[in-house]
Each structure stands twice: as C-alpha cells, then as structure tokens.
Design a protein around this motif. Sequence first.
Motif, short mmCIF file in Angstrom:
data_model
loop_
_atom_site.label_atom_id
_atom_site.label_comp_id
_atom_site.label_asym_id
_atom_site.label_seq_id
_atom_site.Cartn_x
_atom_site.Cartn_y
_atom_site.Cartn_z
N VAL A 165 0.99 -1.61 -0.12
CA VAL A 165 -0.04 0.37 0.16
C VAL A 165 0.89 1.04 0.21
CG1 VAL A 165 -1.46 1.29 1.59
CG2 VAL A 165 -1.96 -1.31 0.97
N GLN A 169 0.87 4.42 -3.40
CA GLN A 169 0.87 5.45 -2.69
C GLN A 169 2.18 6.38 -2.86
OE1 GLN A 169 -2.59 4.96 -2.74
NE2 GLN A 169 -3.72 5.08 -0.81
N SER A 170 2.59 5.74 -3.06
CA SER A 170 3.96 6.87 -3.11
C SER A 170 3.70 7.14 -4.74
CB SER A 170 5.00 5.84 -2.76
OG SER A 170 5.43 6.11 -1.18
N LEU A 171 3.49 5.39 -5.58
CA LEU A 171 3.24 5.93 -7.16
C LEU A 171 1.98 7.39 -7.13
CD1 LEU A 171 3.88 2.35 -8.13
CD2 LEU A 171 5.42 4.77 -8.34
N ARG A 172 1.67 7.12 -6.32
CA ARG A 172 0.42 8.69 -6.77
C ARG A 172 0.90 10.20 -6.15
NH1 ARG A 172 -4.95 5.97 -4.47
NH2 ARG A 172 -6.32 7.55 -5.56
N PRO A 194 -6.62 1.70 3.62
CA PRO A 194 -6.83 0.29 2.75
C PRO A 194 -5.87 -1.47 3.72
CG PRO A 194 -5.62 2.10 1.37
CD PRO A 194 -5.33 2.84 3.14
N LYS B 369 7.95 -4.37 -11.02
CA LYS B 369 8.69 -3.22 -9.94
C LYS B 369 9.87 -2.52 -10.25
CE LYS B 369 6.15 -5.50 -6.96
NZ LYS B 369 5.84 -6.38 -5.15
N VAL B 372 9.30 0.85 -12.15
CA VAL B 372 8.81 2.49 -11.70
C VAL B 372 9.21 2.94 -10.58
CG1 VAL B 372 6.21 2.46 -12.28
CG2 VAL B 372 6.72 0.40 -10.55
N ILE B 374 10.24 0.86 -7.73
CA ILE B 374 9.63 0.39 -6.62
C ILE B 374 10.64 -0.54 -6.20
CG2 ILE B 374 8.12 -0.91 -4.79
CD1 ILE B 374 5.98 -0.90 -7.56
N VAL B 394 10.35 8.13 -6.78
CA VAL B 394 9.35 7.59 -7.22
C VAL B 394 8.39 8.33 -7.62
CG1 VAL B 394 7.65 6.12 -6.54
CG2 VAL B 394 9.43 5.41 -5.35
N ALA B 395 8.06 9.58 -6.67
CA ALA B 395 6.94 10.33 -7.23
C ALA B 395 7.14 11.53 -8.84
CB ALA B 395 7.17 11.63 -5.87
N SER B 398 6.53 8.65 -11.36
CA SER B 398 4.99 8.45 -11.71
C SER B 398 4.38 9.45 -12.48
CB SER B 398 4.12 7.88 -10.25
OG SER B 398 4.44 9.52 -9.55
N PHE B 405 -1.77 -2.16 -9.24
CA PHE B 405 -1.50 -3.60 -9.05
C PHE B 405 -2.57 -4.47 -8.89
CE2 PHE B 405 1.57 -0.42 -6.42
CZ PHE B 405 2.19 -1.50 -5.74
N HIS B 410 -5.15 -2.21 -2.70
CA HIS B 410 -4.45 -2.44 -2.35
C HIS B 410 -3.99 -0.44 -2.39
CE1 HIS B 410 -2.40 -5.93 -1.74
NE2 HIS B 410 -2.57 -5.46 -0.68
N GLN B 411 -4.70 0.78 -3.24
CA GLN B 411 -4.51 2.05 -2.95
C GLN B 411 -5.83 2.55 -2.48
OE1 GLN B 411 -3.71 1.88 -7.29
NE2 GLN B 411 -5.23 3.38 -8.09
#
Lengths: 261, 587
Positions: A165, A169-172, A194, B369, B372, B374, B394-395, B398, B405, B410-411
């Motif tokens: 999770v 969220q970091s990817l967003r 979540p 992963k 991106v 991760i 990471v930001a 993205s 996922f 999970h989000q």
Amino acid sequence: MPIYLYLDRGTLFHRFHPTVKVFGLFAVFWTVFWLDHPVALAPVGALLLGVAHASRSWANFRRLSWLLLLIVFFTSLVWILFFRVGAPLAKVGPLWVSRASLEFGLGRGLKLAELIATTIIFLSTTKVEEFSYGLRALGVPYRVGFAITLAFRLAPLFIDSALEVVAAQSLRGHEFRRGGPLSRLRRYAPVMIPVFMGALRKANNMAMALEARGFGHSPRPTSFAEYRFTRSDLFALIALSVLASASFLAYYLGWAGIKIR
Amino acid sequence: MALTASRSLHLGGPPEIEVKEVSFTYRGSTEPALHGISFVQRRGEIVGVVGPSGAGKSTLVKCLNRLVPSFDNGTFAGVVKIAGQTLAEQRVCDVAPLVGMVFQDFESQLFSTNVAHEVAFAMEQCGYSREEMVQRVGAALRAVGLEGFESRDPATLSGGEKQRLAVAAVMALRPRVIVLDEPTTDLDPQGRAEVFALIEQMRLQGATLVLVEHDLEALRVCDRLLVVRDGRIVADLPPSELMARVELLESCRLRPPDLSLLCERLGITPHTQTLEEAERAIRARFRICATACESRLDYDASASSCLPVTRVGQEANKGRQEALIEVRKLTYAYPEGRLALEDIDFAVGSGEFVAIVGRNGSGKSTLAKHLVGILRPTRGQVLLGGRDLSRLTVAEISRHVGFVFQNPDHQIFAATVEEEVAFGPRNFGLKPDEVAERTQRVLAAVGLEKLRFQDPFLLSKGERQRVAVAAALALNPRVLILDEPTTGLDFFEQRRMMELLTELNRGGVAIVIITHTPWLVACYARRVVMMERGRKVFDGPVRQFFASSELLENSAFRLPEVTALSRRLGLVALTVDELVSVLEARS
C-alpha cells in the motif's frame, strides 16, 4: 519467503516439550521483570546469548538486528536523559546525566533487549502448533490460544500488505514525511484505510475458512502432534524455576535495584 | 424458464444435494441474491456453477455448508439437504464432515506451519484419534500428489500446491460433497493445470463435486453446468449442450469456448466438442488435404506459413519507436542473496502493447517493480527517457510511468471515486481546475463518469480495477504497467478492461501487462516477454510465441482452443475471426 520466524534446526531447545517452552518464555519474562540494574541483568543476557547460540537462532537475530538495536538504543537514551535522579555527572544545557540515570537507562535498554531476545529464541524454536498446545496445557482456553497463534500467522501478511500500500500511494505522488506530527499522522490515512479494509477482508475470509474446516465442532479438539515429556524437560523446568525464584529473591533483597546516590 | 437437461440425472445414484426453493437476501440489501433456486445433484456427479460476477454463484454454494445464512447474515428461505439430512439450525462447523469447501484465496485457508498439520487441522477440530489422523493424512496427501511434503511449510509451496493442499485438508474429513469456489482464480497456468488434473482424478474416483469457475473451457470435465444469472438458475445442461448456446452464454457474460464460436461462425452443426472433431469437420468443409497441411507443421521455423508473412512482420515491428523505458543488464538479488532477476535487457517503446508472461516466481512482478522504481537494481540500469531511474524519486517516475497493482484495494481509500482519482494530481500540486479537468477526462475514458460520486468500496471488483487504472491515468503517464489486471473478473469485465487498455494504447500510451490468461495475450498484446527463473527467455511477436511448443510448455500456458486447432491445420491463428477469415479466403 517463509512467513514465520521458526527455524527447523532440531536442537535440544527445539525438542523441548511445548509446555516447557511456553513456561520458559514466561519464566524469563518474570525473571527480567524483577531486575533493574544492568549488572543484575547481565548474567541473564549472557545466558540468553548462550541459548541463542545453542538453539542456532542467529539467523533471526540478524534479520531483526536493526529493530533490536534501534529500540534498545533509543530506550536507553531516553531513560538516561529523562530519569533525572541523583547527583549530576555531566551537564549539557538543560540535559544532565547521573550515575543513577546511566544505570537505570542501560538497565531499561538491556531489559527490553532481553525480552525481545527471549521472544526471538522462543519463536525460532517453537512452531505455532506447539505454542497453541503449550498454552492449552497451561490452562489457556483453546480458542484464546488459537487466536494468539493466528495473530503470529497474520502479522507478516499484514506487514506485506502495508508495504504494498505504501508503494502504491508513493507512486501517486503521496509524501508521508511532510508537515508537523499531526499532519504526518493524517498523511498515513491513505495507507491505514486500505490496510485496515484489507485486514478486515482477510480476517473475514479466514474466519469463514476456519468454520468450514470444523473449527469449534468439538468442545475438546484432539492433537495431531504427539509430544512426550522427557527427563530434559524436567531439568529445564527445574532450571527455569530456579532462575525465576532467584530473580525474585534478588529483587526482594534489594540486589537488583538502582541505588540513588 | 430454465433450460433443463434430459440427461441431468443420468448417474442414477441417490441425491447427494437437494436444494429446494432457496432464496437469500443479504442484510442491508433490497435485492435478493438468490431467487427460489432448486436443483438436485446425484452422488458422483460433478456440477459446474457458472455466471457473471455478482450473479449469486458463491452465495449459492455457501448455502451448501450453511456459511449462508450463518456467516453472511440475511434472510434465508428454502431447504438444503445433504445426503438426506436437512441443514436447518446446524452451525457451519457441524456441517464440515458433510460438506468440504475450498476457497479462492489460498492464503486465508491455510493455518498451520507444516503440510501434515494442515491436513489434520479439521480432524483435530472434530476430535479424531491420532491413529486415525495419521492414516487419513497419508491417504489425503497421496490423493493430491503431495506425498513427501509432510514437513514442508505451506508458505513455501507454489500456488497450485497450496490449492491441492487445501483440497487434501478438506478430503481428509471424507465429506459427502466437496465444493470448490473459484479454486484457480489466483493461480498461474501451471497451478491451474495441477488443480484441474486433480479434479479429473477425483471425478474418476466418483467424488461429488460442485465447482464454481469462470473458464467454461475448463468445465468440460463436469457432468452438468448450472448457469446462474441475477440469482436464478437460467440453464442446467451438460457442457456440450450449454457450450453450443453461444447467444445464451454471451447474454450471461460468459466467454463461449473458441470451438463453439468457430462452429457458429462456420455454420458447423452440431458443434464439435474436441479439437479432433473440429479438425475433421473443417478439413471436410474446406477440403483441406491432410498431407498438404502436415507438410507445413514446422511452426518454430516459420510461424504461420498459411497466413500472410507480412502480417507477422508487421506485428513484430508495429508501434516500436523510441524506447521510453530501457533496462540494461538488470540483476536483482533479495536481501538474503537469492537472485530474482539476472541480466535482463528489455525496452518498452512508445505505443507498444507488451504482455509479460511466465510461471509464478519467474520474476515478472519484480521486473515490473523495477520499471517504476519500487525496487532498485542490484546491478545494471533502468533508464526512463534516457535518464537513470535510480536518480529519480518514485514521485518523479510516476509522472511518466503508471503502475496498477493486482489488487486495486491496495490503493483505494477515498470516500468517492472522484476523490480517489483526484488524489494523484493533487499530490503533484496541480491547480483545482486542472485536477477537475483531468479527473473528468480519465473517468470518461474508463467509463466511470456515472459512478463518480459513489463510494469506491461499494463497487464491483471490475469497477474498482477501473478506478485504479483511472487513478494511474490521472498522472498522464506515457507507459502504463498493470500487474494481472483481469484476475477475478468475469469475461465481460475482462473484455471491458482489455478494450479500455487497447483504446489507451491507440491514444499513444504504451501498455505493459503481466498476465496468466492466454486468450488475453492472443487477442490484445502485440509482443510477449517470457520470464523463467529470473531470466528473460523470449521477447518477440505474439504469434511467434504461440507457434513455439517449447515456450508454451515452459510457461505452462494452455493454448487458446482456436490456436491449438489452427496449429493442427498448419496455421497459427490467434483469434476465431482470424481463423475464419483465413479459411474463408481459402474456400
């Protein structure tokens, strides 16, 4: 990746009767509880190091070393700085330390380290089923014992899910470390919600699967595993009882406390 | 009115399951999940339950062991009898010796630290003696092919092995009926094959099984199929008869088997049920000489000699332009030192549609992963638009690469769909009007405008998956990576998801999907990357992948029926339309 800390090593400590292992866990907790002075705690620490070596549990200590060190270091530091008793030895601005605060802080850190080490050794040498069996043998109701062991089963799953999770969220573009403490706490909502919802769903599925597999059908469930109480178990019980009694005696006689000077 | 098979009671044994006028409405719901359902299942019969998501399949099978209404509260009416015993006030745990149930989520149904304990768990609960348990544990593990695994930790088993273990754990109680509720949904092709081989073996041994499954082609093993739609049984037919009713299947959001679609399109009646029958019928219809085609069976050397060669070439090159993401000599090792990826070279160009396939644990998700950020490589490099990914946050990544996922839950956390989608753009500090514009645009793109004010937790899995895609799209990525985006979705939702991705791809977004579903790869992807034990073993056009027997065997991919049939005819067709057009062109 294995989700338990149990290490299948077949040492004497692995072979102990589950009741002895659970009794041992509580006996060491009891022992450590009554001791405050680092000198009093040191022999117990040495004993635990020996047991960790003999039970070949080092792999788990290595795995959790950062957590262990972090907790022990900060606990000691906080107590050393804020246990403001006794004559100051050194002073920096508003902070000062005394012999008593040093002893107390180190004692607290050591105590915590020993509690964690005991738990790691216990989990490295005890299967979930043995834990449940041991609790039952000590009079804990079956359902309570099973719930405790299930918590061990679920914890790693929830940790995995929480890490995923956080990544999602970091990817967003979500940053968790922005703002003050309250703001940071709020920023964890996109993770907590979540994870909490997932935990509820998982717990629900698990409860359903448990019932469908007959959990609760018989008031006295039987055990597939067979455990025999041997002479080594008896010796271990005696040794643990002596240790626990000695610790209480040391406390009672005032040998294990911090003397304020 | 439900269609009923004349041979439905052909096995002639006593009824093992009797369901009479069963209705159920979940607490808080106004619509019943089941409407007066009745059916009988004889001893030794295998009944498949099919239908779209939300049709009531799981609710129906949960009535067989009283999970409904004991566990899922609501209003229940009707009678369920197992082996002549009426289930009325029993607790779920008291029905366990009669009805065993295997669930989709294998993680949630394994509780023990070794395989033998897992199998013994239900017997412990029912108070069996140790001697009896030892004997039954051995027998159950032999039956599912897990003999010798007694001391293994279930967490270390593969998905297929875990599900076989779950079956063994149920079998040990020797229940009268075993219910398998979507047991293969979370498995890779190898795991699916293992579970279906076990089901076939149980069929031969005369077990009474109820099997809920989305994949119709896999259900040919059943004696009867119940089609459930809107809480009602709309058909109760043998597989051969049901699969010939393409219109009915499509109206129930089920994917008709390729052979049925092909027969329908070519006007072959009665519909053929096996590849051999279909091959014979097509050879006769189109006067294809057996020897002539047998001479063109060298698929690996030249994929599809019967198809225009230029088409294969176009597929390989179509869309491959500048590399958006480039992976150079990527190696990744887990903290304990085990290699997860080794020397991977891989690039995704703008406008590409790539499917990453391979068994569970082959390194697909680990590779994705890395794309991106991760995970960071142990050795090697990942470049994004020529910039080293390890130097970007990471930001920052993205903004260019979206990742969805496998589990949308999970989000999801916001109170409305709109808020959920707007979360990403807001994090990047976009102005409110720009956030609103983007949100509206992506919700329109994924077809969720009407649900914008809905609570995302109340949506179906397919809809939640689309919310997750919308959330990733809201950042305007040039590459969208999706980890098994169709898992747990019914055919209609799968197709809808894939059409959405195709549409995005046409708009210029490069798509990378990780999938275990062969027909999705055949119908939608243009390039396949196959992973095996952390290494890339294939990277090329889809047709070339499906033409190679060795690759298919190693990936445990089951060929789509139409591709398997076309290979018998000396072609490599990926879709029914393609095979029909080639055959019609020949005629």
